[in-house]
Design a protein around this motif. Structure first.
Motif, PDB file in Angstrom:
ATOM      1  N   PRO A  67      11.415   8.476  -2.294  1.00  0.00           N
ATOM      2  CA  PRO A  67      11.059   7.534  -1.281  1.00  0.00           C
ATOM      3  C   PRO A  67      12.299   7.018  -0.550  1.00  0.00           C
ATOM      4  CG  PRO A  67       9.887   7.323  -3.284  1.00  0.00           C
ATOM      5  CD  PRO A  67      10.710   8.315  -3.390  1.00  0.00           C
ATOM      6  N   ALA A  68      13.138   6.888  -0.855  1.00  0.00           N
ATOM      7  CA  ALA A  68      14.649   6.388  -0.235  1.00  0.00           C
ATOM      8  C   ALA A  68      15.002   7.402   0.891  1.00  0.00           C
ATOM      9  CB  ALA A  68      15.721   6.212  -1.293  1.00  0.00           C
ATOM     10  N   ALA A  69      14.884   8.615   0.621  1.00  0.00           N
ATOM     11  CA  ALA A  69      15.234   9.689   1.847  1.00  0.00           C
ATOM     12  C   ALA A  69      13.813   9.595   2.847  1.00  0.00           C
ATOM     13  CB  ALA A  69      15.168  11.048   1.165  1.00  0.00           C
ATOM     14  N   ALA A  91       0.931  -1.307   0.084  1.00  0.00           N
ATOM     15  CA  ALA A  91      -0.053   0.001  -0.130  1.00  0.00           C
ATOM     16  C   ALA A  91       0.939   1.096  -0.009  1.00  0.00           C
ATOM     17  CB  ALA A  91      -1.026  -0.047   1.170  1.00  0.00           C
ATOM     18  N   LEU A  92       2.064   1.373   0.575  1.00  0.00           N
ATOM     19  CA  LEU A  92       3.022   2.345   0.517  1.00  0.00           C
ATOM     20  C   LEU A  92       4.015   2.550  -0.539  1.00  0.00           C
ATOM     21  CD1 LEU A  92       3.596   2.381   4.454  1.00  0.00           C
ATOM     22  CD2 LEU A  92       2.059   3.492   3.256  1.00  0.00           C
ATOM     23  N   ARG A  93       3.843   1.669  -1.490  1.00  0.00           N
ATOM     24  CA  ARG A  93       4.690   1.662  -2.529  1.00  0.00           C
ATOM     25  C   ARG A  93       4.668   3.181  -3.324  1.00  0.00           C
ATOM     26  NH1 ARG A  93       5.451  -3.655  -6.037  1.00  0.00           N
ATOM     27  NH2 ARG A  93       5.705  -1.859  -7.501  1.00  0.00           N
ATOM     28  N   PRO A  94       5.842   3.368  -3.744  1.00  0.00           N
ATOM     29  CA  PRO A  94       6.143   4.959  -4.289  1.00  0.00           C
ATOM     30  C   PRO A  94       5.283   4.789  -5.615  1.00  0.00           C
ATOM     31  CG  PRO A  94       8.272   4.125  -3.456  1.00  0.00           C
ATOM     32  CD  PRO A  94       7.265   2.892  -3.381  1.00  0.00           C
ATOM     33  N   SER A  95       4.887   5.887  -6.123  1.00  0.00           N
ATOM     34  CA  SER A  95       4.162   6.079  -7.529  1.00  0.00           C
ATOM     35  C   SER A  95       5.237   5.730  -8.556  1.00  0.00           C
ATOM     36  CB  SER A  95       3.799   7.643  -7.603  1.00  0.00           C
ATOM     37  OG  SER A  95       4.955   8.308  -7.694  1.00  0.00           O
ATOM     38  N   ALA A 153      16.226  -1.283   7.890  1.00  0.00           N
ATOM     39  CA  ALA A 153      15.589  -0.327   7.220  1.00  0.00           C
ATOM     40  C   ALA A 153      16.405   0.401   6.720  1.00  0.00           C
ATOM     41  CB  ALA A 153      14.362   0.057   7.793  1.00  0.00           C
ATOM     42  N   LEU A 154      17.201   1.164   7.471  1.00  0.00           N
ATOM     43  CA  LEU A 154      18.337   2.351   7.019  1.00  0.00           C
ATOM     44  C   LEU A 154      19.361   1.909   6.099  1.00  0.00           C
ATOM     45  CD1 LEU A 154      18.952   5.215   7.461  1.00  0.00           C
ATOM     46  CD2 LEU A 154      20.622   4.401   9.412  1.00  0.00           C
ATOM     47  N   ALA A 155      19.835   0.701   6.218  1.00  0.00           N
ATOM     48  CA  ALA A 155      20.717   0.097   5.336  1.00  0.00           C
ATOM     49  C   ALA A 155      19.990  -0.209   4.134  1.00  0.00           C
ATOM     50  CB  ALA A 155      21.187  -1.211   5.968  1.00  0.00           C
ATOM     51  N   THR A 156      18.647  -0.431   4.093  1.00  0.00           N
ATOM     52  CA  THR A 156      17.864  -0.932   2.709  1.00  0.00           C
ATOM     53  C   THR A 156      17.931   0.391   1.985  1.00  0.00           C
ATOM     54  OG1 THR A 156      16.981  -2.749   3.687  1.00  0.00           O
ATOM     55  CG2 THR A 156      15.679  -1.897   1.787  1.00  0.00           C
ATOM     56  N   ALA A 157      17.296   1.702   2.946  1.00  0.00           N
ATOM     57  CA  ALA A 157      17.366   2.919   2.114  1.00  0.00           C
ATOM     58  C   ALA A 157      18.596   3.346   1.776  1.00  0.00           C
ATOM     59  CB  ALA A 157      16.975   3.792   3.248  1.00  0.00           C
ATOM     60  N   ALA A 158      19.687   3.031   2.212  1.00  0.00           N
ATOM     61  CA  ALA A 158      21.056   3.392   1.532  1.00  0.00           C
ATOM     62  C   ALA A 158      21.177   2.599   0.270  1.00  0.00           C
ATOM     63  CB  ALA A 158      21.993   3.258   2.482  1.00  0.00           C
ATOM     64  N   LEU A 182      13.497  -2.788  -2.969  1.00  0.00           N
ATOM     65  CA  LEU A 182      14.238  -2.516  -1.848  1.00  0.00           C
ATOM     66  C   LEU A 182      13.280  -1.476  -0.874  1.00  0.00           C
ATOM     67  CD1 LEU A 182      17.757  -1.646  -3.289  1.00  0.00           C
ATOM     68  CD2 LEU A 182      17.273  -3.313  -1.428  1.00  0.00           C
ATOM     69  N   ILE A 183      12.682  -0.686  -1.269  1.00  0.00           N
ATOM     70  CA  ILE A 183      11.692   0.444  -0.709  1.00  0.00           C
ATOM     71  C   ILE A 183      10.656  -0.421   0.047  1.00  0.00           C
ATOM     72  CG2 ILE A 183       9.929   2.134  -1.023  1.00  0.00           C
ATOM     73  CD1 ILE A 183      13.003   3.252  -1.184  1.00  0.00           C
ATOM     74  N   ALA A 184      10.133  -1.390  -0.653  1.00  0.00           N
ATOM     75  CA  ALA A 184       9.028  -2.353  -0.154  1.00  0.00           C
ATOM     76  C   ALA A 184       9.529  -3.187   1.298  1.00  0.00           C
ATOM     77  CB  ALA A 184       8.323  -3.281  -1.014  1.00  0.00           C
ATOM     78  N   SER A 185      10.776  -3.509   0.700  1.00  0.00           N
ATOM     79  CA  SER A 185      11.519  -4.428   2.000  1.00  0.00           C
ATOM     80  C   SER A 185      11.855  -3.414   3.229  1.00  0.00           C
ATOM     81  CB  SER A 185      12.572  -5.087   1.522  1.00  0.00           C
ATOM     82  OG  SER A 185      13.367  -5.548   2.494  1.00  0.00           O
ATOM     83  N   GLY A 186      12.230  -2.142   2.953  1.00  0.00           N
ATOM     84  CA  GLY A 186      12.241  -1.134   3.987  1.00  0.00           C
ATOM     85  C   GLY A 186      11.113  -0.923   4.761  1.00  0.00           C
TER      86      GLY A 186
END
Length: 181
Positions: free
Chosen positions: A101-103, A35-39, A85-90, A67-71
């Motif tokens: 979305p990564a930020a 549901a929170l997937r980026p556009s 989650a922080l490592a996944t964002a990087a 990666l975003i979904a995993s984070g």
């Protein structure tokens, strides 16, 4: 339980009475992450042909979206896994640099680690990258919390006021604390 996807949101609703059974928490986390997937990731949700075309056109997009979904899933419960989650964002930032979305994911993870100043900076960067980046309730709640915890009370108050109409879309543990804050 069943879920349906509208244009941007996955709704979870009780299944008919004859199908009620135990709810698998992993499924709830998966549905929340979806549901929170980026556009930019919604183009991967179409039929098989559009998915194949998107993978050919932008192969790094699938990895980024995964990666975003995993984070997001790593932050979907309390206390979550903010280090992971922080490592996944990087990793997501390396896969497709310069996307909001990564930020946001980074800011939410930093906030969970108690690093409010860094979280605020990351969320401000997300907003710089895309002015509507903080419209999503999870991102807006993180922005309100980071602003409040760094002494920016006017920004925090404004963010919390903007968040009120969409509080129902937050998980219970976040919604309850948002009402108190």
């Amino acid at each position: 339980w069943s879920h349906t996807r509208s244009a941007e949101v996955t709704w979870i609703a009780p299944a008919p009475r004859d199908r009620i059974g135990p709810v698998n928490p992993a499924i709830v986390v998966f549905v929340l992450a979806e549901a929170l997937r980026p556009s930019e990731c919604t183009s991967l949700d179409g039929g098989r042909a559009s998915v194949v075309w998107q993978r050919v056109k932008a192969p790094e997009l699938q990895r980024y979206c995964d990666l975003i979904a995993s984070g997001i899933a790593k932050l979907a419960s309390e206390p979550g896994m903010p280090d992971e989650a922080l490592a996944t964002a990087a990793e997501a930032e390396k896969a497709l640099p310069g996307r909001a979305p990564a930020a946001i994911l980074s800011g939410r993870a930093l906030l969970r680690q108690g690093r409010a100043s860094e979280a605020y900076a990351s969320l401000r960067e997300a907003k710089r990258r895309n002015e509507r980046a903080l419209d999503e309730p999870h991102a807006l709640l993180a922005w309100a919390r980071a602003a409040g915890r760094t002494g920016r009370t006017d920004e925090a108050r404004e963010a919390y006021a903007s968040l009120l109409p969409s509080l129902d879309s937050l998980p219970t543990f976040e919604r309850e604390s948002a009402y108190v804050e």
